[in-house]
Design an enzyme around this catalytic site. Structure first.
Site, PDB file in Angstrom:
ATOM      1  N   ASP A   1      -3.605   4.966  23.201  1.00  0.00           N
ATOM      2  CA  ASP A   1      -2.373   4.865  22.427  1.00  0.00           C
ATOM      3  C   ASP A   1      -2.168   6.216  21.730  1.00  0.00           C
ATOM      4  O   ASP A   1      -3.072   6.672  21.018  1.00  0.00           O
ATOM      5  CB  ASP A   1      -2.496   3.736  21.393  1.00  0.00           C
ATOM      6  CG  ASP A   1      -2.751   2.395  22.087  1.00  0.00           C
ATOM      7  OD1 ASP A   1      -2.155   2.157  23.152  1.00  0.00           O
ATOM      8  OD2 ASP A   1      -3.554   1.591  21.567  1.00  0.00           O
TER       9      ASP A   1
ATOM     10  N   ASP B   1      -0.339  10.435  29.566  1.00  0.00           N
ATOM     11  CA  ASP B   1       1.034  10.743  29.964  1.00  0.00           C
ATOM     12  C   ASP B   1       1.777  11.370  28.787  1.00  0.00           C
ATOM     13  O   ASP B   1       2.913  11.787  28.936  1.00  0.00           O
ATOM     14  CB  ASP B   1       1.760   9.446  30.336  1.00  0.00           C
ATOM     15  CG  ASP B   1       1.779   8.511  29.137  1.00  0.00           C
ATOM     16  OD1 ASP B   1       0.696   8.074  28.725  1.00  0.00           O
ATOM     17  OD2 ASP B   1       2.868   8.262  28.582  1.00  0.00           O
TER      18      ASP B   1
HETATM   19  C1  LIG Z   1      -2.529   2.100  26.516  1.00  0.00           C
HETATM   20  S1  LIG Z   1      -3.914   1.086  26.753  1.00  0.00           S
HETATM   21  C2  LIG Z   1      -4.750   1.907  28.109  1.00  0.00           C
HETATM   22  C3  LIG Z   1      -5.679   0.981  28.850  1.00  0.00           C
HETATM   23  C4  LIG Z   1      -6.345   1.582  30.087  1.00  0.00           C
HETATM   24  N1  LIG Z   1      -7.243   2.659  29.732  1.00  0.00           N
HETATM   25  C5  LIG Z   1      -5.321   2.041  31.075  1.00  0.00           C
HETATM   26  O1  LIG Z   1      -5.141   3.256  31.218  1.00  0.00           O
HETATM   27  O2  LIG Z   1      -4.694   1.190  31.724  1.00  0.00           O
HETATM   28  C6  LIG Z   1      -4.943   1.492  25.386  1.00  0.00           C
HETATM   29  C7  LIG Z   1      -6.136   0.573  25.253  1.00  0.00           C
HETATM   30  O3  LIG Z   1      -6.965   1.035  24.198  1.00  0.00           O
HETATM   31  C8  LIG Z   1      -7.413  -0.082  23.440  1.00  0.00           C
HETATM   32  N2  LIG Z   1      -7.693   0.431  22.088  1.00  0.00           N
HETATM   33  C9  LIG Z   1      -6.892   1.214  21.338  1.00  0.00           C
HETATM   34  N3  LIG Z   1      -7.486   1.534  20.177  1.00  0.00           N
HETATM   35  C10 LIG Z   1      -8.720   0.947  20.211  1.00  0.00           C
HETATM   36  C11 LIG Z   1      -9.821   0.912  19.314  1.00  0.00           C
HETATM   37  N4  LIG Z   1      -9.772   1.582  18.161  1.00  0.00           N
HETATM   38  N5  LIG Z   1     -10.914   0.215  19.663  1.00  0.00           N
HETATM   39  C12 LIG Z   1     -10.962  -0.457  20.841  1.00  0.00           C
HETATM   40  N6  LIG Z   1      -9.950  -0.462  21.734  1.00  0.00           N
HETATM   41  C13 LIG Z   1      -8.847   0.237  21.427  1.00  0.00           C
HETATM   42  C14 LIG Z   1      -6.291  -1.087  23.503  1.00  0.00           C
HETATM   43  O4  LIG Z   1      -6.757  -2.401  23.277  1.00  0.00           O
HETATM   44  C15 LIG Z   1      -5.762  -0.877  24.918  1.00  0.00           C
HETATM   45  O5  LIG Z   1      -6.370  -1.732  25.863  1.00  0.00           O
END
Ligand SMILES: C[S@@+](CC[C@H](N)C(=O)[O-])C[C@H]1O[C@@H](n2cnc3c(N)ncnc32)[C@H](O)[C@@H]1O
Length: 195
Positions: free
Chosen positions: A99, A135
């Site tokens: 994110d 991205d």
């Molecule tokens: C945009 S998604 C990308 C998922 C995967 N890597 C992909 O490219 O399809 C970001 C992921 O990071 C996880 N995430 C974000 N911040 C996190 C944190 N502090 N601890 C654990 N998971 C986190 C979210 O739950 C989510 O599944």
């Protein structure tokens, strides 16, 4: 602060039962890197971390069906990484489409912020590599700045991975989110560095 998690510092001896290097994918979602790397490079162990169990279930199921003994998943906050791993336990980190947290007030939540890099430093081996795929141009530029101001070692970078001609895991494995951005015609940025 680091007591409590029984496998901390013991992943190889007590869980994987081998001496292979350990690679972790942070914010793994469905775990495409964890699984993809485990298939192509079984000489390492892989641990995906995400807070969302429903997404991670996909990767877990695949690993289970394939009988992979060199794959694990942790459902938790990445902020707690020092609870899961001991000093020098991790060889490589993949941060895949995190994110971007574009608001300045949320900068500390970016997975490549100096705060997170310090957490990673505590668990990484000296000869480690951190990979970032995104991205998001803002996050890419922010990370380049963090690398420069922190005097970290930039090993490779491109703002258009699929035009760069790279023939390794960075270009060979695509995540769920990556496929969405590619369908929208967005270029993918990639960099790797060492602290
Ligand atoms: C945009 S998604 C990308 C998922 C995967 N890597 C992909 O490219 O399809 C970001 C992921 O990071 C996880 N995430 C974000 N911040 C996190 C944190 N502090 N601890 C654990 N998971 C986190 C979210 O739950 C989510 O599944």
């Amino acid at each position: 602060m680091t007591e409590g998690f029984p496998l901390r510092g013991k992943w190889n001896s007590d869980f994987f039962c081998n001496h292979q290097p350990i690679v972790t994918e942070l914010g793994c979602g469905k775990g495409e890197y964890t699984i993809g790397l485990a298939e192509t490079m079984p000489v390492k162990n892989y641990i995906g971390i995400d807070i969302k169990g429903a997404r991670m279930w996909r990767g877990l199921k695949t690993a289970h069906e394939a009988g992979f003994r060199h794959v694990a998943f942790i459902r938790s906050h990445i902020e707690l990484i020092e609870y899961f791993f001991g000093p020098c336990e991790i060889d490589e980190i993949w941060i895949t489409f995190p994110d971007p947290q574009p608001k300045a007030s949320k900068a500390r939540k970016r997975l490549t912020s100096p705060l997170f890099l310090e957490r990673y430093r505590h668990v990484l081996k000296e000869e480690h590599i951190i990979h970032l795929k995104t991205d998001d141009k803002g996050l890419f530029e922010y990370t380049m700045e963090v690398i420069a101001t922190g005097n970290h070692q930039l090993l490779y970078h491109t703002t258009d991975l699929y035009q760069a001609g790279l023939k390794d895991a960075a270009a060979e494995i695509q995540t769920y989110y990556e496929k969405i951005w590619l369908e929208q015609g967005k270029p993918i940025s990639y960099l790797r560095f060492r602290l």
